[in-house]
Scaffold this motif. Sequence first.
Motif, PDB file in Angstrom:
ATOM      1  N   MET A 169       0.844  -1.185   0.000  1.00 24.04           N
ATOM      2  CA  MET A 169       0.000   0.000   0.000  1.00 24.04           C
ATOM      3  C   MET A 169       0.886   1.244   0.000  1.00 24.04           C
ATOM      4  N   CYS A 170       0.481   2.260  -0.737  1.00 22.66           N
ATOM      5  CA  CYS A 170       1.204   3.536  -0.792  1.00 22.66           C
ATOM      6  C   CYS A 170       0.193   4.635  -0.473  1.00 22.66           C
ATOM      7  N   PRO A 171      -0.227   4.740   0.782  1.00 23.05           N
ATOM      8  CA  PRO A 171      -1.401   5.558   1.100  1.00 23.05           C
ATOM      9  C   PRO A 171      -1.287   7.025   0.728  1.00 23.05           C
ATOM     10  N   SER A 172      -0.098   7.625   0.897  1.00 20.15           N
ATOM     11  CA  SER A 172       0.008   9.053   0.574  1.00 20.15           C
ATOM     12  C   SER A 172      -0.110   9.280  -0.925  1.00 20.15           C
ATOM     13  N   THR A 173       0.453   8.382  -1.726  1.00 21.29           N
ATOM     14  CA  THR A 173       0.329   8.501  -3.178  1.00 21.29           C
ATOM     15  C   THR A 173      -1.091   8.204  -3.632  1.00 21.29           C
TER      16      THR A 173
ATOM     17  N   ASP B  91       6.067   5.331  -3.283  1.00 21.76           N
ATOM     18  CA  ASP B  91       5.706   5.453  -4.684  1.00 21.76           C
ATOM     19  C   ASP B  91       6.253   6.717  -5.331  1.00 21.76           C
ATOM     20  N   GLN B  92       5.426   7.758  -5.494  1.00 23.77           N
ATOM     21  CA  GLN B  92       5.845   8.960  -6.224  1.00 23.77           C
ATOM     22  C   GLN B  92       6.465  10.008  -5.307  1.00 23.77           C
ATOM     23  N   HIS B  93       6.549   9.737  -4.003  1.00 23.51           N
ATOM     24  CA  HIS B  93       7.238  10.615  -3.052  1.00 23.51           C
ATOM     25  C   HIS B  93       6.590  11.988  -2.910  1.00 23.51           C
ATOM     26  N   ALA B  94       5.266  12.035  -3.046  1.00 24.50           N
ATOM     27  CA  ALA B  94       4.569  13.256  -2.648  1.00 24.50           C
ATOM     28  C   ALA B  94       4.864  13.535  -1.171  1.00 24.50           C
ATOM     29  N   VAL B  95       5.084  12.464  -0.415  1.00 23.73           N
ATOM     30  CA  VAL B  95       5.514  12.517   0.975  1.00 23.73           C
ATOM     31  C   VAL B  95       6.596  11.459   1.160  1.00 23.73           C
ATOM     32  N   LEU B  96       7.640  11.782   1.899  1.00 22.10           N
ATOM     33  CA  LEU B  96       8.622  10.779   2.298  1.00 22.10           C
ATOM     34  C   LEU B  96       8.680  10.771   3.821  1.00 22.10           C
ATOM     35  N   ASP B  97       7.833   9.960   4.412  1.00 26.04           N
ATOM     36  CA  ASP B  97       7.730   9.924   5.864  1.00 26.04           C
ATOM     37  C   ASP B  97       7.086   8.599   6.253  1.00 26.04           C
ATOM     38  N   PRO B  98       7.855   7.663   6.820  1.00 29.08           N
ATOM     39  CA  PRO B  98       7.280   6.347   7.143  1.00 29.08           C
ATOM     40  C   PRO B  98       6.168   6.415   8.176  1.00 29.08           C
TER      41      PRO B  98
ATOM     42  N   LEU C  86       3.955   8.922   8.481  1.00 33.35           N
ATOM     43  CA  LEU C  86       2.738   9.390   7.820  1.00 33.35           C
ATOM     44  C   LEU C  86       2.119   8.296   6.959  1.00 33.35           C
ATOM     45  N   GLU C  87       2.947   7.424   6.370  1.00 34.91           N
ATOM     46  CA  GLU C  87       2.385   6.304   5.607  1.00 34.91           C
ATOM     47  C   GLU C  87       1.653   5.335   6.538  1.00 34.91           C
ATOM     48  N   GLN C  88       2.237   5.055   7.704  1.00 34.51           N
ATOM     49  CA  GLN C  88       1.563   4.167   8.657  1.00 34.51           C
ATOM     50  C   GLN C  88       0.231   4.769   9.101  1.00 34.51           C
TER      51      GLN C  88
ATOM     52  N   SER D 214       2.831  10.366  24.527  1.00 33.21           N
ATOM     53  CA  SER D 214       2.430   9.169  23.782  1.00 33.21           C
ATOM     54  C   SER D 214       2.959   7.914  24.454  1.00 33.21           C
ATOM     55  N   ARG D 215       2.147   6.871  24.455  1.00 35.21           N
ATOM     56  CA  ARG D 215       2.672   5.557  24.808  1.00 35.21           C
ATOM     57  C   ARG D 215       3.608   5.118  23.682  1.00 35.21           C
ATOM     58  N   ALA D 216       4.735   4.503  24.045  1.00 32.77           N
ATOM     59  CA  ALA D 216       5.757   4.169  23.059  1.00 32.77           C
ATOM     60  C   ALA D 216       5.189   3.337  21.924  1.00 32.77           C
ATOM     61  N   ALA D 217       4.296   2.398  22.231  1.00 36.48           N
ATOM     62  CA  ALA D 217       3.752   1.523  21.199  1.00 36.48           C
ATOM     63  C   ALA D 217       2.885   2.281  20.201  1.00 36.48           C
ATOM     64  N   GLN D 218       2.395   3.468  20.611  1.00 32.20           N
ATOM     65  CA  GLN D 218       1.485   4.211  19.745  1.00 32.20           C
ATOM     66  C   GLN D 218       2.176   5.332  18.961  1.00 32.20           C
ATOM     67  N   LEU D 219       3.506   5.325  18.919  1.00 32.62           N
ATOM     68  CA  LEU D 219       4.228   6.314  18.121  1.00 32.62           C
ATOM     69  C   LEU D 219       3.805   6.325  16.645  1.00 32.62           C
ATOM     70  N   PRO D 220       3.433   5.188  16.035  1.00 32.64           N
ATOM     71  CA  PRO D 220       2.969   5.258  14.647  1.00 32.64           C
ATOM     72  C   PRO D 220       1.761   6.172  14.447  1.00 32.64           C
ATOM     73  N   LEU D 221       1.048   6.478  15.509  1.00 32.30           N
ATOM     74  CA  LEU D 221      -0.134   7.343  15.393  1.00 32.30           C
ATOM     75  C   LEU D 221       0.153   8.786  15.764  1.00 32.30           C
ATOM     76  N   THR D 222       1.394   9.082  16.230  1.00 33.80           N
ATOM     77  CA  THR D 222       1.688  10.450  16.658  1.00 33.80           C
ATOM     78  C   THR D 222       2.965  11.028  16.055  1.00 33.80           C
ATOM     79  N   ALA D 223       3.988  10.202  15.842  1.00 29.43           N
ATOM     80  CA  ALA D 223       5.284  10.702  15.385  1.00 29.43           C
ATOM     81  C   ALA D 223       5.261  11.033  13.897  1.00 29.43           C
ATOM     82  N   THR D 224       6.240  11.822  13.481  1.00 31.45           N
ATOM     83  CA  THR D 224       6.534  12.043  12.064  1.00 31.45           C
ATOM     84  C   THR D 224       8.043  11.907  11.875  1.00 31.45           C
TER      85      THR D 224
END
Length: 409
Positions: free
Chosen positions: A262-266, A292-299, A301-303, A358-368
């Motif tokens: 999946m390439c959600p940002s693209t 994909d097309q790198h409209a965003v390069l941020d793992p 934000l993709e998560q 943030s709880r450490a496990a939930q960084l995919p929902l808060t970090a960039t």
Amino acid sequence: MSRSFARVPAPVNAHSHAFHRILRGRTHQGAPGGAGNFWSWRGQMYHAAAGLTPASYEQLATAVFAEMVVSGWSAVGEFHYVHHDVDGAPYAGAAEHGMELALARAAQAAGIRLVLLDSCYLQGGLAASGTVLELNETQKRFSDGDAARWLERHGRLAAALAAVDAGEGLVGLGAAIHSVRAVPPAALEHIAAGLDPALPLHVHLSEQPAENEACQAAYGLSPTGLLERAGLLTARLSAVHATHLSGADIAALGAAGAGIVMCPSTEADLGDGIGPARELADAGAVIALGSDQHAVLDPYLEQRALEHGARLRSGERGCFSPTELSAAARTGGLRSLGLGENEDYLKVRTDSVRTAGSRAAQLPLTATAADITEVHINGQLVARDGIHFRLGDPAGLYAAFFKANPEFS
């Protein structure tokens, strides 16, 4: 002032087209006054592809891979199809793999793991009626003429990449079928019979409804059905996008244990739609992520976009747990690219304005990516606080590329 960090395994970018980075911020409008769509974007993408040379591609890809590294990606699957000279003729002699080796050298300069997914591309597409389209002038750069010649060049490429890698273990070879629009059924079967079964194999799949409709009109099957008939629907296959699938398609991909990149940002940027990620995972497919097309390069934000897309599709929260999101960004990508486990890791701030509390496990929902303070790849500290140790600020690399190549400005 002291900082607090979490150490996390480094994400893997399972789908990239490095040259598409040229299009960032330049393709959001089609005809004057119009917003455009995937197909108008595709025309501008061809224009970018038409002007690339090995030298300019190496310079651009070095900037792209450096941006990936400072953003936290440790490995990349480069879905590559710009193989030949601008007139479609193969580069001669020792320069045969000029475009491919440009990407390999760029990856080495950036210190990122590269799996070059060398792509077969044989025809110009399918009309809505199912009629096969001839290659346009730019697409001639992509084609080896037939599947046998692609397999022959692909076989020679392995040794060329190994010579560039020189035992560092950063550069490897995979394979790709561009799409069922670009590779006809007989060629799919030839590839199924002739390609090394140990290699990862990727394919763009059902990104647009028009692809499904044209495939059905031409062959009487969905793209997934066509791959299954050719013997290509196996666990080593990764289907990229997989946005518009029937229930039967989802069941077949799941039963095969296929990868789904999946390439959600693209997919959001191009208006592709929201794919059935949760349904695919529940059926047995393995989710990975790409830029994909790198409209965003941020793992991160993709998560987050993977989860948000699933929420929008279902009307429910928590479609993917944070652990599942982390796995898509890491283990799903390793599997998709045929890579083994490694010690690549990030240090991520847990006390920034985004992550504090943030709880450490939930960084995919808060970090960039802005929260990534260190990137370690292949035993080396390669980036800190957005700056590449060897190459500096990737913004400067982009500025130098556009100055040296004004035709892309």
